[in-house]
Scaffold this active site. Structure first.
Site, PDB file in Angstrom:
ATOM      1  N   ARG A   1      10.163  -4.633  20.149  1.00  0.00           N
ATOM      2  CA  ARG A   1       9.712  -4.396  21.529  1.00  0.00           C
ATOM      3  C   ARG A   1       9.338  -5.701  22.234  1.00  0.00           C
ATOM      4  O   ARG A   1       9.378  -5.779  23.449  1.00  0.00           O
ATOM      5  CB  ARG A   1       8.447  -3.528  21.515  1.00  0.00           C
ATOM      6  CG  ARG A   1       8.716  -2.088  21.223  1.00  0.00           C
ATOM      7  CD  ARG A   1       7.420  -1.380  20.857  1.00  0.00           C
ATOM      8  NE  ARG A   1       7.717  -0.255  20.002  1.00  0.00           N
ATOM      9  CZ  ARG A   1       7.780   1.003  20.436  1.00  0.00           C
ATOM     10  NH1 ARG A   1       7.518   1.292  21.681  1.00  0.00           N
ATOM     11  NH2 ARG A   1       8.082   1.975  19.606  1.00  0.00           N
TER      12      ARG A   1
ATOM     13  N   PHE B   1      12.209   1.238  21.138  1.00  0.00           N
ATOM     14  CA  PHE B   1      13.004   2.062  20.205  1.00  0.00           C
ATOM     15  C   PHE B   1      13.165   3.511  20.647  1.00  0.00           C
ATOM     16  O   PHE B   1      14.144   4.162  20.335  1.00  0.00           O
ATOM     17  CB  PHE B   1      12.361   2.070  18.809  1.00  0.00           C
ATOM     18  CG  PHE B   1      12.226   0.704  18.193  1.00  0.00           C
ATOM     19  CD1 PHE B   1      13.013  -0.357  18.608  1.00  0.00           C
ATOM     20  CD2 PHE B   1      11.309   0.489  17.178  1.00  0.00           C
ATOM     21  CE1 PHE B   1      12.894  -1.608  18.029  1.00  0.00           C
ATOM     22  CE2 PHE B   1      11.176  -0.757  16.588  1.00  0.00           C
ATOM     23  CZ  PHE B   1      11.959  -1.804  17.019  1.00  0.00           C
TER      24      PHE B   1
ATOM     25  N   LYS C   1      11.514   2.557   2.514  1.00  0.00           N
ATOM     26  CA  LYS C   1      10.482   3.496   2.092  1.00  0.00           C
ATOM     27  C   LYS C   1       9.171   3.140   2.797  1.00  0.00           C
ATOM     28  O   LYS C   1       9.056   1.981   3.204  1.00  0.00           O
ATOM     29  CB  LYS C   1      10.326   3.487   0.574  1.00  0.00           C
ATOM     30  CG  LYS C   1       9.482   2.305   0.030  1.00  0.00           C
ATOM     31  CD  LYS C   1       9.102   2.502  -1.399  1.00  0.00           C
ATOM     32  CE  LYS C   1       7.654   2.704  -1.625  1.00  0.00           C
ATOM     33  NZ  LYS C   1       6.754   1.554  -1.504  1.00  0.00           N
TER      34      LYS C   1
ATOM     35  N   LYS D   1      16.393  -5.430  -8.313  1.00  0.00           N
ATOM     36  CA  LYS D   1      15.945  -6.486  -9.234  1.00  0.00           C
ATOM     37  C   LYS D   1      17.013  -6.657 -10.317  1.00  0.00           C
ATOM     38  O   LYS D   1      17.471  -5.674 -10.907  1.00  0.00           O
ATOM     39  CB  LYS D   1      14.596  -6.123  -9.862  1.00  0.00           C
ATOM     40  CG  LYS D   1      13.445  -6.153  -8.841  1.00  0.00           C
ATOM     41  CD  LYS D   1      12.117  -5.871  -9.518  1.00  0.00           C
ATOM     42  CE  LYS D   1      11.003  -5.607  -8.518  1.00  0.00           C
ATOM     43  NZ  LYS D   1      10.353  -6.784  -7.997  1.00  0.00           N
TER      44      LYS D   1
ATOM     45  N   ASP E   1       3.003   5.446  -3.376  1.00  0.00           N
ATOM     46  CA  ASP E   1       3.420   4.057  -3.146  1.00  0.00           C
ATOM     47  C   ASP E   1       4.323   3.549  -4.275  1.00  0.00           C
ATOM     48  O   ASP E   1       5.250   2.782  -4.027  1.00  0.00           O
ATOM     49  CB  ASP E   1       2.162   3.174  -3.040  1.00  0.00           C
ATOM     50  CG  ASP E   1       2.471   1.765  -2.558  1.00  0.00           C
ATOM     51  OD1 ASP E   1       3.254   1.642  -1.597  1.00  0.00           O
ATOM     52  OD2 ASP E   1       1.942   0.790  -3.133  1.00  0.00           O
TER      53      ASP E   1
ATOM     54  N   HIS F   1       9.489   3.721  -7.356  1.00  0.00           N
ATOM     55  CA  HIS F   1       9.835   2.698  -8.342  1.00  0.00           C
ATOM     56  C   HIS F   1       9.760   3.207  -9.790  1.00  0.00           C
ATOM     57  O   HIS F   1      10.679   2.994 -10.578  1.00  0.00           O
ATOM     58  CB  HIS F   1       8.926   1.476  -8.207  1.00  0.00           C
ATOM     59  CG  HIS F   1       8.844   0.935  -6.807  1.00  0.00           C
ATOM     60  ND1 HIS F   1       9.918   0.898  -5.958  1.00  0.00           N
ATOM     61  CD2 HIS F   1       7.815   0.404  -6.100  1.00  0.00           C
ATOM     62  CE1 HIS F   1       9.561   0.366  -4.800  1.00  0.00           C
ATOM     63  NE2 HIS F   1       8.284   0.064  -4.865  1.00  0.00           N
TER      64      HIS F   1
ATOM     65  N   LYS G   1       0.351  -9.418 -13.173  1.00  0.00           N
ATOM     66  CA  LYS G   1       1.512  -8.757 -12.575  1.00  0.00           C
ATOM     67  C   LYS G   1       2.538  -8.613 -13.689  1.00  0.00           C
ATOM     68  O   LYS G   1       2.975  -9.607 -14.266  1.00  0.00           O
ATOM     69  CB  LYS G   1       2.075  -9.601 -11.436  1.00  0.00           C
ATOM     70  CG  LYS G   1       3.260  -8.941 -10.750  1.00  0.00           C
ATOM     71  CD  LYS G   1       3.627  -9.686  -9.478  1.00  0.00           C
ATOM     72  CE  LYS G   1       4.866  -9.115  -8.819  1.00  0.00           C
ATOM     73  NZ  LYS G   1       4.681  -7.788  -8.260  1.00  0.00           N
TER      74      LYS G   1
HETATM   75  C1  BG6 Z   1       6.020  -1.814  -2.702  1.00  0.00           C
HETATM   76  C2  BG6 Z   1       4.658  -1.202  -2.564  1.00  0.00           C
HETATM   77  O1  BG6 Z   1       7.015  -0.827  -2.619  1.00  0.00           O
HETATM   78  O2  BG6 Z   1       6.133  -2.470  -3.975  1.00  0.00           O
HETATM   79  C3  BG6 Z   1       3.579  -2.260  -2.728  1.00  0.00           C
HETATM   80  O3  BG6 Z   1       4.542  -0.603  -1.298  1.00  0.00           O
HETATM   81  C4  BG6 Z   1       3.771  -3.005  -4.031  1.00  0.00           C
HETATM   82  O4  BG6 Z   1       2.280  -1.685  -2.687  1.00  0.00           O
HETATM   83  C5  BG6 Z   1       5.207  -3.527  -4.145  1.00  0.00           C
HETATM   84  O5  BG6 Z   1       2.846  -4.081  -4.052  1.00  0.00           O
HETATM   85  C6  BG6 Z   1       5.452  -4.125  -5.522  1.00  0.00           C
HETATM   86  O6  BG6 Z   1       6.704  -4.746  -5.528  1.00  0.00           O
HETATM   87  P1  BG6 Z   1       7.019  -5.986  -6.493  1.00  0.00           P
HETATM   88  O7  BG6 Z   1       8.455  -6.273  -6.265  1.00  0.00           O
HETATM   89  O8  BG6 Z   1       6.100  -7.089  -6.062  1.00  0.00           O
HETATM   90  O9  BG6 Z   1       6.702  -5.513  -7.874  1.00  0.00           O
END
Ligand code: BG6
Length: 491
Positions: free
Chosen positions: A48, A92, A147, A181, A234, A239, A344
């Site tokens: 926009r 939009f 998503k 990935k 989420d 995933h 992570k």
């Molecule tokens: C996203 C989620 O789909 O995936 C996030 O909305 C999350 O909350 C992210 O942090 C994680 O993705 P990656 O690739 O960093 O593991």
């Protein structure tokens, strides 16, 4: 025809947003740099904001400086990329305001037009309608949907129905970035190219499977979005279930999109529904409280900026999932995902059954198991835990469990592993749908998650607390201990 000769107009709705600037623009730059964007391809940012091509190009340049490593930001590629960038200001939801976009699009009827909706799903329908009404769609157009599409089966069906009024399923690319990935795709090669695993991949040889997707981050200032979603919507609905499907599916007849997706759908349909009684035995729902991460104190979920004191949202989920089919009868699939975990880590651990008769020292019986650890991120690779005789005199037949390791970046001497979005955008440009989620997959995934979340909705108890920086509530460990198992990192 080489890919570089296939030119397309890539139109990004929501071009000023975080996803576009943090992921899409850098990924498209990398594709340009590697020679994957056709010479006269264009990247048309749509939002926009009253910007023009020059100012949008400056914004992209700043994002590239932030999100691409300096050594990868090669000046010649950068110039080529910025030459491809254009901008159109569009409201939009108003059809009239699409005229500029229509005029900007290449007029050739065959040229690919890729419309990437990096906007809230609530307006996917209006965008689709207005693009069609204003004549922006040619015979070679497709849409890419981000998503989350809806927050349950019903709302996701509403969005999918709206888009389906204007686009056929073969033109719709639903993103689950985990499918982009490199290591997730490698699951297909690992499972179906290696006879060793092909013959072992079933309930006769595998005792249980763990799928962990742990994140160190909290909600990163996204309270508004996250509190409505929670970790189940989420991460699990998309995933984790996609990882489960790729781990558990039967071999597809070939690598075509429909064959692969047919097999994934079969897994989703075979998932045992979680009844309200099973919520206490098969599910753990948690929420982080304040704690320490890498020596730094971090606030709890309820102390995050914008927190609503009435929130009952989970930031951690562990589920013992079961697949009711011949291949997997009796094999638990433990799924676990949480925010504010110690590291992570995304990894799939396959635990093979022990030998039927153990001939070594009884005290070492607990070692007698092979484990295949598929590390999706970080340090992508595969490690197979195998038993050996401890080397040296006087050790008798003592066993030692050691890993056979394959580290992808070392093995393939890769300078960098491409970001998931690079792969996915390239697949869209090439018209391959196998890394995208078909509508029936989304529906079955929601159906399974919805029934579980309905039980939660009628439960007023808050999620179980866990300290930020820990692996989740104790109940998640106990769920496995009751089955005689434990999470991989606890062993
Ligand atoms: C996203 C989620 O789909 O995936 C996030 O909305 C999350 O909350 C992210 O942090 C994680 O993705 P990656 O690739 O960093 O593991």
């Amino acid at each position: 025809m080489s890919i570089a000769n296939t030119s397309s107009d890539i139109v990004i709705f929501g071009a000023m947003g975080d996803l576009a600037q943090r992921k899409l623009i850098p990924s498209l730059f990398q594709l340009e740099s590697a020679g994957f964007l056709g010479q006269d391809s264009r990247i048309i940012g749509v939002a926009r904001h009253e910007e023009d091509t020059n100012s949008f190009s400056d914004i992209c340049k700043e994002s590239l400086a932030r999100f691409v490593k300096p050594e990868e930001l090669e000046p010649e590629a950068l110039n080529r990329f910025l030459d491809k960038v254009e901008y159109c200001s569009v409201n939009f939801t108003e059809a009239e305001s699409y005229q500029d976009l229509k005029a900007t699009l290449d007029t050739s009827a065959e040229r690919a037009r890729i419309f990437y909706y990096a906007t809230p799903a609530s307006i996917y329908g209006s965008i689709s309608k207005n693009l069609t009404k204003c004549g922006c769609i040619n015979t070679n157009s497709c849409v890419v949907l981000e998503k989350p599409i809806g927050h349950n089966l019903q709302s996701s069906n509403e969005v999918n129905d709206q888009v389906a009024e204007y686009f056929d399923e073969t033109q719709i690319y639903r993103i689950d970035h985990y499918l982009g990935k490199e290591t997730v795709q490698n699951l297909i090669a690992l499972r179906f190219a290696n006879p060793l695993f092909g013959s072992q991949w079933n309930q006769s040889h595998i005792s249980h499977v763990e799928i962990t997707v742990a994140e160190k981050v909290g909600i990163e200032g996204r309270w508004g979005y996250f509190d409505k979603a929670g970790q189940m919507r989420d991460m699990v609905q998309n995933h984790l279930l996609q990882l489960l499907c790729l781990t558990a599916m039967d071999p597809p007849d070939d690598l075509s999109a429909d064959m692969i997706r047919n097999e994934k759908v079969k897994v989703l349909k075979a998932l045992r529904p979680i009844t309200s009684e099973m919520c206490t035995t098969h599910v753990v729902r948690g929420r982080y409280t304040k704690g320490m991460l890498e020596g730094t104190p971090v606030p709890g979920y309820m102390e995050e900026e914008g927190a609503n004191p009435d929130s009952n949202t989970e930031t951690f989920v562990a589920i013992k999932a079961e697949i009711n089919n011949w291949r997997w009868a009796g094999v638990p699939f433990y799924l676990r995902t949480g925010k504010r975990m110690p590291e992570k880590l995304s990894q799939i651990t396959i635990h093979f059954k022990p030998q039927p008769h153990f001939i070594f020292d009884e005290n070492q019986r607990h070692l007698a198991q092979n484990k295949l650890i598929i590390r999706l991120q970080p340090e992508e690779g595969i490690s197979l835990q195998i038993l050996n005789k401890d080397q040296g005199l006087g050790k008798g037949m003592r066993l030692r469990s050691e890993p056979l390791k394959l580290n992808f970046s070392q093995a393939f001497e890769q300078k960098r592993i491409p970001d998931a979005y690079e792969r996915l955008l390239l697949e869209v440009i090439q018209g391959n749908q196998y890394l995208f989620v078909r509508r029936d997959e989304v529906e079955h995934a929601w159906t399974w998650c919805d029934q579980l979340m309905e039980h939660w909705a009628s439960d007023t108890k808050p999620p179980l607390p866990y300290a930020a920086g820990s692996w989740g509530p104790k109940a998640s460990d106990l769920m496995l201990i009751k089955d005689g198992n434990s999470w991989h990192e606890d062993q």
